[in-house]
Design an enzyme around this catalytic site. Structure first.
Site, PDB file in Angstrom:
ATOM      1  N   ASP A  67       0.982  -1.406  -0.452  1.00 62.42           N
ATOM      2  CA  ASP A  67       0.187  -0.300   0.236  1.00 62.42           C
ATOM      3  C   ASP A  67       0.770   1.395  -0.218  1.00 62.42           C
ATOM      4  O   ASP A  67       1.714   1.072   0.065  1.00 62.42           O
ATOM      5  CB  ASP A  67      -0.913   0.126   1.208  1.00 62.42           C
ATOM      6  CG  ASP A  67       0.013  -0.150   3.042  1.00 62.42           C
ATOM      7  OD1 ASP A  67       0.885  -0.390   3.086  1.00 62.42           O
ATOM      8  OD2 ASP A  67      -1.183  -0.923   3.253  1.00 62.42           O
ATOM      9  N   ASN A 136      -7.337  -3.212  14.175  1.00 63.65           N
ATOM     10  CA  ASN A 136      -8.727  -3.415  14.381  1.00 63.65           C
ATOM     11  C   ASN A 136      -8.828  -4.648  13.498  1.00 63.65           C
ATOM     12  O   ASN A 136      -9.905  -4.868  12.972  1.00 63.65           O
ATOM     13  CB  ASN A 136      -9.336  -2.161  14.006  1.00 63.65           C
ATOM     14  CG  ASN A 136      -7.913  -1.378  12.244  1.00 63.65           C
ATOM     15  OD1 ASN A 136      -7.951  -2.435  11.669  1.00 63.65           O
ATOM     16  ND2 ASN A 136      -8.861  -0.870  11.488  1.00 63.65           N
ATOM     17  N   HIS A 138      -7.565  -5.642  10.358  1.00 62.70           N
ATOM     18  CA  HIS A 138      -7.328  -4.919   8.511  1.00 62.70           C
ATOM     19  C   HIS A 138      -5.661  -5.366   8.235  1.00 62.70           C
ATOM     20  O   HIS A 138      -4.609  -6.106   9.692  1.00 62.70           O
ATOM     21  CB  HIS A 138      -7.361  -3.423   8.877  1.00 62.70           C
ATOM     22  CG  HIS A 138      -5.297  -1.998   8.965  1.00 62.70           C
ATOM     23  ND1 HIS A 138      -5.857  -0.777   9.340  1.00 62.70           N
ATOM     24  CD2 HIS A 138      -4.487  -2.970   8.764  1.00 62.70           C
ATOM     25  CE1 HIS A 138      -4.661  -0.580   9.505  1.00 62.70           C
ATOM     26  NE2 HIS A 138      -3.855  -1.571   9.822  1.00 62.70           N
ATOM     27  N   GLU A 143      -9.928  -2.639   5.917  1.00 62.76           N
ATOM     28  CA  GLU A 143     -10.603  -1.893   7.212  1.00 62.76           C
ATOM     29  C   GLU A 143     -11.781  -2.667   6.966  1.00 62.76           C
ATOM     30  O   GLU A 143     -12.566  -3.326   6.362  1.00 62.76           O
ATOM     31  CB  GLU A 143     -10.856  -0.588   6.695  1.00 62.76           C
ATOM     32  CG  GLU A 143      -9.404   0.529   6.497  1.00 62.76           C
ATOM     33  CD  GLU A 143      -8.447   0.835   7.476  1.00 62.76           C
ATOM     34  OE1 GLU A 143      -8.328  -0.445   8.792  1.00 62.76           O
ATOM     35  OE2 GLU A 143      -8.429   1.279   7.911  1.00 62.76           O
TER      36      GLU A 143
END
Ligand code: F6R
Length: 245
Positions: A67, A136, A138, A143
């Protein structure tokens, strides 16, 4: 899913670097998928040491990073291009043209995403993908709630991710709100995957990835369905897992 619990972060880093190095030694033209963030820094240090000791040669290796922040130039020290140059690329003999990171300044993001997927395909697909995990759940910047069907795409960062990553920026306001990320589909297409997690802050996400239901609400849980995944944890990240035989 094979789960390895390392004694500490240094051991985890060394084990990850050994797996990456052995991939390149056995197949010098390997295509590696790499991650940024704090977790892989130790693995990259070990890889640089292996290179300096003459153990591994990256001259034919090809890298695709997961990314890049959207709107951030490669020359910006907060960019993931900068991070990879600083932590790995400039210290080893990888060829610049063999290092790929999404272009955070692309005007036509849909075209950039399509081309990124096409480049991975032309390189023969990813042999070994290295991942971290967000608090979280990811992976990449996929997400909670993102589709498992997505290829490389423009993502909106979740508020928890913006808060967590603000440590790399002067202030929270400077953290980009979007990124270009390989999708879950792109990650799942890798032949082998190694995921690293370190510290108590990752324990809940690790528990849900390994023990929870497979659901887009916890993106890393999809890895339960991949046939070749090694999860390397330190004791703190593994602290909520049931004891293993
Ligand atoms: C990084 C990436 C992210 C990180 C994750 C964990 O390229 O795609 O999924 O792996 O946010 O980051 P750290 O290692 O900083 O806790």
């Amino acid at each position: 899913m094979e789960v390895i619990i390392a004694k500490d972060y240094d051991t985890l880093s060394k084990q990850a670097a050994m797996l990456l190095a052995s991939q390149v030694i056995s197949q010098p033209g390997s295509v590696l998928g790499l991650a940024t963030g704090s977790t892989p820094v130790g693995a990259y240090k070990n890889l640089v040491a292996f290179y300096n000791e003459g153990i591994v040669d990256f001259s034919r290796a090809i890298v695709f990073n997961l990314d890049e922040y959207y709107g951030v130039a490669p020359e910006n020290p907060c960019s993931y291009r900068w991070f990879m140059e600083d932590n790995l690329f400039k210290h080893i003999n990888i060829r610049q043209e063999n290092t790929h990171i999404p272009n955070g300044l692309a005007r036509d993001t849909a075209a950039e995403c399509r081309e990124y997927e096409e480049k991975i395909r032309r390189a023969g697909g990813i042999d070994l993908q290295l991942l971290g995990i967000g608090g979280n759940g990811h992976i990449g910047f996929n997400e909670p709630g993102d589709s498992f069907k997505s290829a490389t795409h423009l993502v909106e960062l979740d508020s928890g991710t913006i808060a967590a990553n603000s440590r790399f920026f002067a202030s929270r306001d400077e953290v980009p709100r979007q990124a270009i990320s390989m999708g879950i589909k792109s990650i799942m297409a890798a032949r082998r995957i190694i995921l690293l997690a370190s510290g108590a802050g990752k324990a809940k996400a690790v528990y849900e990835m390994v023990q929870g239901p497979v659901t887009p609400e916890h993106p890393a849980s999809v890895l339960q369905l991949h046939p070749q995944v090694i999860i390397i944890l330190d004791q703190e990240a593994a602290s909520l897992l049931p004891p293993r035989a």
